[in-house]
Design an enzyme around this catalytic site. Structure first.
Site, PDB file in Angstrom:
ATOM      1  N   PHE A   9     -78.569  10.602  19.941  1.00  0.00           N
ATOM      2  CA  PHE A   9     -77.397  10.370  19.591  1.00  0.00           C
ATOM      3  C   PHE A   9     -76.699   9.209  18.878  1.00  0.00           C
ATOM      4  O   PHE A   9     -76.373   8.304  19.659  1.00  0.00           O
ATOM      5  CB  PHE A   9     -76.347  10.955  20.388  1.00  0.00           C
ATOM      6  CG  PHE A   9     -76.980  12.889  20.354  1.00  0.00           C
ATOM      7  CD1 PHE A   9     -76.531  14.120  19.871  1.00  0.00           C
ATOM      8  CD2 PHE A   9     -78.190  12.991  21.295  1.00  0.00           C
ATOM      9  CE1 PHE A   9     -77.079  15.758  19.940  1.00  0.00           C
ATOM     10  CE2 PHE A   9     -78.551  14.498  21.191  1.00  0.00           C
ATOM     11  CZ  PHE A   9     -77.885  15.633  20.569  1.00  0.00           C
ATOM     12  N   ASP A  10     -75.734   9.474  17.847  1.00  0.00           N
ATOM     13  CA  ASP A  10     -74.565   8.650  17.745  1.00  0.00           C
ATOM     14  C   ASP A  10     -73.399   9.104  18.412  1.00  0.00           C
ATOM     15  O   ASP A  10     -73.586   9.963  19.305  1.00  0.00           O
ATOM     16  CB  ASP A  10     -74.525   9.225  16.287  1.00  0.00           C
ATOM     17  CG  ASP A  10     -72.762   7.514  16.130  1.00  0.00           C
ATOM     18  OD1 ASP A  10     -72.942   6.454  16.364  1.00  0.00           O
ATOM     19  OD2 ASP A  10     -72.050   8.309  15.023  1.00  0.00           O
ATOM     20  N   LEU A  11     -72.560   8.678  19.198  1.00  0.00           N
ATOM     21  CA  LEU A  11     -71.470   8.574  19.322  1.00  0.00           C
ATOM     22  C   LEU A  11     -70.484   9.454  18.949  1.00  0.00           C
ATOM     23  O   LEU A  11     -69.905  10.280  18.530  1.00  0.00           O
ATOM     24  CB  LEU A  11     -70.999   7.752  20.212  1.00  0.00           C
ATOM     25  CG  LEU A  11     -69.616   7.933  21.920  1.00  0.00           C
ATOM     26  CD1 LEU A  11     -70.135   9.205  22.518  1.00  0.00           C
ATOM     27  CD2 LEU A  11     -69.783   6.914  22.238  1.00  0.00           C
ATOM     28  N   ASP A  12     -69.695   8.108  18.652  1.00  0.00           N
ATOM     29  CA  ASP A  12     -68.764   8.377  17.793  1.00  0.00           C
ATOM     30  C   ASP A  12     -68.900   8.990  16.097  1.00  0.00           C
ATOM     31  O   ASP A  12     -69.803   8.629  15.117  1.00  0.00           O
ATOM     32  CB  ASP A  12     -67.305   6.929  17.194  1.00  0.00           C
ATOM     33  CG  ASP A  12     -67.337   5.666  17.906  1.00  0.00           C
ATOM     34  OD1 ASP A  12     -67.183   6.877  19.398  1.00  0.00           O
ATOM     35  OD2 ASP A  12     -67.001   4.681  17.885  1.00  0.00           O
ATOM     36  N   ILE A 186     -80.139  12.140  15.707  1.00  0.00           N
ATOM     37  CA  ILE A 186     -78.923  12.579  15.628  1.00  0.00           C
ATOM     38  C   ILE A 186     -77.535  12.145  15.075  1.00  0.00           C
ATOM     39  O   ILE A 186     -77.084  11.754  15.857  1.00  0.00           O
ATOM     40  CB  ILE A 186     -78.632  14.182  16.124  1.00  0.00           C
ATOM     41  CG1 ILE A 186     -79.861  14.807  16.964  1.00  0.00           C
ATOM     42  CG2 ILE A 186     -77.284  14.600  15.927  1.00  0.00           C
ATOM     43  CD1 ILE A 186     -80.533  14.503  18.283  1.00  0.00           C
TER      44      ILE A 186
END
Length: 232
Positions: A9-12, A186
């Site tokens: 996953f990306d965070l921001d 994602i």
């Protein structure tokens, strides 16, 4: 349906709601530094101009045209000078205060916790891969109670390169002990997350909550995190 084991996953802007958290922080700074005293711009002007400047600087940073320190030092100087504040009157510590306050905010996108619990319970191994700065990403995770979901947190600083560089994805796969074939990325950024993963041989999910029009070829596209349940 292809079987995946490792989800990156990306965070921001994907899990952690950067816009909401940044807006709250900017409102606090506007009050703390009494910026209304200038009388030439509103709180809305301040947040709008900051977002414009910050997005432009992030594009330069992700293209390796400016450093992390330049990004941090320039964003408020440019914002406030564009709003008519003399450079010598710009508070010297306003950028440091922003960096200290922002990661303590906890807003996440709808369904974040429910979906991450669902995926973990289904046996997927979850990781993060982010261009965000090392010194704040772990604070964001703790503040929003996301830390425990993820086995590996891969940042651009630790890997020595930025998404969409394929080397960052290769570093992430190696650190996670994963192969590209069993992995899925994602994220919300078509260039950094989707194209970057594609070039690294990794399937992608484009998180597009605003349903922006595009012509990219993507493995999966969702407008709500809850839609991940339909194919994972």
């Amino acid at each position: 349906m292809k079987a995946y084991r490792h989800l990156f996953f990306d965070l921001d802007h994907t899990l952690w709601d950067f816009e909401t958290n940044a807006t709250e922080t900017l409102h606090q700074l506007f009050d703390d530094y009494q910026l209304a005293r200038y009388g030439t711009f509103t709180l809305h002007d301040f947040t709008t101009r900051y977002n414009e400047v910050n997005h432009a600087l992030w594009r330069l940073y992700q293209s390796n045209k400016i450093s992390q320190q330049q990004l941090r030092s320039l964003r408020f100087v440019r914002t406030l000078t564009k709003l008519g504040v003399p450079e010598e009157e710009i508070p010297a510590d306003i950028s440091a205060q922003f960096t200290a306050i922002l990661p303590l905010k906890s807003a996440v996108f709808p369904h974040t916790h429910e979906v991450l619990r669902y995926l973990a319970n289904k046996g997927y191994v979850l990781h993060l891969i982010t261009n965000g700065f090392e010194d704040v990403q772990h604070i964001k995770l703790a503040s929003s109670k996301l830390t425990d979901y993820f086995q590996e947190v891969i940042t651009s600083e630790a890997s020595g390169c930025l998404k969409p560089d394929p080397r960052m994805f290769a570093h992430a796969l190696a650190k996670a002990g994963a192969t590209a074939a069993e992995s899925l990325m994602i994220g919300d950024n078509l260039e950094c997350d989707v194209l970057g993963a594609y070039n690294a041989g990794i399937d992608q999910v484009y998180f597009n909550p605003d349903k922006r029009r595009h012509f990219a070829q993507i493995t999966h596209e969702i407008s709500s995190l809850d839609e991940l349940r339909s194919f994972l």
